[in-house]
Design a protein around this motif. Sequence first.
Motif, PDB file in Angstrom:
ATOM      1  N   HIS A  10      46.216  40.696  42.326  1.00 55.42           N
ATOM      2  CA  HIS A  10      44.952  41.436  42.301  1.00 55.42           C
ATOM      3  C   HIS A  10      44.776  42.330  43.528  1.00 55.42           C
ATOM      4  O   HIS A  10      43.822  43.100  43.599  1.00 55.42           O
ATOM      5  N   ASN A  11      45.693  42.215  44.495  1.00 50.36           N
ATOM      6  CA  ASN A  11      45.570  43.042  45.702  1.00 50.36           C
ATOM      7  C   ASN A  11      46.944  43.156  46.360  1.00 50.36           C
ATOM      8  O   ASN A  11      47.961  42.779  45.780  1.00 50.36           O
ATOM      9  N   ILE A  34      47.922  42.372  36.503  1.00 52.85           N
ATOM     10  CA  ILE A  34      46.961  42.823  37.510  1.00 52.85           C
ATOM     11  C   ILE A  34      45.558  42.538  36.984  1.00 52.85           C
ATOM     12  O   ILE A  34      45.207  42.957  35.875  1.00 52.85           O
ATOM     13  N   ASP A  35      44.774  41.828  37.763  1.00 52.21           N
ATOM     14  CA  ASP A  35      43.395  41.500  37.413  1.00 52.21           C
ATOM     15  C   ASP A  35      42.683  42.747  36.867  1.00 52.21           C
ATOM     16  O   ASP A  35      42.747  43.831  37.463  1.00 52.21           O
ATOM     17  N   LYS A  37      39.743  43.572  36.933  1.00 52.59           N
ATOM     18  CA  LYS A  37      38.694  44.099  37.813  1.00 52.59           C
ATOM     19  C   LYS A  37      39.249  45.178  38.746  1.00 52.59           C
ATOM     20  O   LYS A  37      38.482  45.906  39.373  1.00 52.59           O
ATOM     21  N   VAL A  38      40.576  45.236  38.845  1.00 57.21           N
ATOM     22  CA  VAL A  38      41.225  46.085  39.833  1.00 57.21           C
ATOM     23  C   VAL A  38      41.787  47.347  39.171  1.00 57.21           C
ATOM     24  O   VAL A  38      42.334  47.299  38.072  1.00 57.21           O
ATOM     25  N   ASP A  39      41.661  48.467  39.869  1.00 62.47           N
ATOM     26  CA  ASP A  39      42.229  49.731  39.393  1.00 62.47           C
ATOM     27  C   ASP A  39      43.757  49.670  39.514  1.00 62.47           C
ATOM     28  O   ASP A  39      44.296  49.323  40.572  1.00 62.47           O
ATOM     29  N   LYS A  60      40.005  39.948  33.108  1.00 64.83           N
ATOM     30  CA  LYS A  60      39.140  39.952  34.296  1.00 64.83           C
ATOM     31  C   LYS A  60      39.066  38.517  34.810  1.00 64.83           C
ATOM     32  O   LYS A  60      38.480  37.649  34.172  1.00 64.83           O
TER      33      LYS A  60
END
Length: 291
Positions: A10-11, A34-35, A37-39, A60
Amino acid sequence: MRIAHLILAHNNPQHLELLVKRLSYGEDAIFIHIDKKVDLIAFKHLEAYPNVVFVKNRVKVGWGAYSIVEATLSGFKEILAANLNFDVVNLLSGCDYPLKTPQLYHQFLQSNKGKIFMEFELMHSNWKEALCRIERYHLTNYEFKGKYALQNILNRILPKRRLPGNMVPVGRSQWFTAPAECIKYLVDFMDSTPGFKRFIEHTWAPDEFVFQTILYNSPYRAQMVNDNLRYIDWSEGKPSPKTFTIADKEKLLCCDKLFARKFDAANHSNVIQAIDDQLDNKGEQLSVISA
């Protein structure tokens, strides 16, 4: 031996790229969730690697919620749908890093073919503090006003919950390495047992016990090895494990595990460089655990 690595991230795209480079080997593939919520923009450059596949059905993810199980299952389904005859599926987080070369962990997994490497402790005896995760109702996976008030009311008026079918609950760390046939069993079980799925949706942090519990209560129990092949340091007593720094260099370089977490390439790149130096210079001389 062909491995499908599934990474939940996610980051930290910088570290994720280092992880992808280090995992890239032969016909192995790297599936990345990739989560939602993340671009995705910060991660899109990883598509240039020929062995990388981004999981299309993104979820999400909420901390401690069933959604992380959904994300994992989504990745598992895409791995199975690829029909690439993977032998092993290796579940990693986006802040993990290998402590051995691909040649060595391939050799290890080949010599331990059929074994399931995951942590599992019996909740009713060795991991009692986790019993409340299944005995009480948890609405963590939902987003509505007043959900925690409702959760408290439910737990005051309703009896303790029990897993369907008198299943024995076990678990610990969510990260594991297992034969592809076991991954298919997990996916099929979740899809064909809606009562179990509904139960798990109302637990807390099910990612740390749902897959272990399914396999422990299955014909695969005899293949389970209580070792997830990861070095994780919980010595700080926090909800998340310690982030490794250069001060942990010797422990990591002498470790007999295959992978470790967690790392932060943006702030502590020197410890990752120390691992790379050892793998690149003396990779074939490193020890691997026997199981």
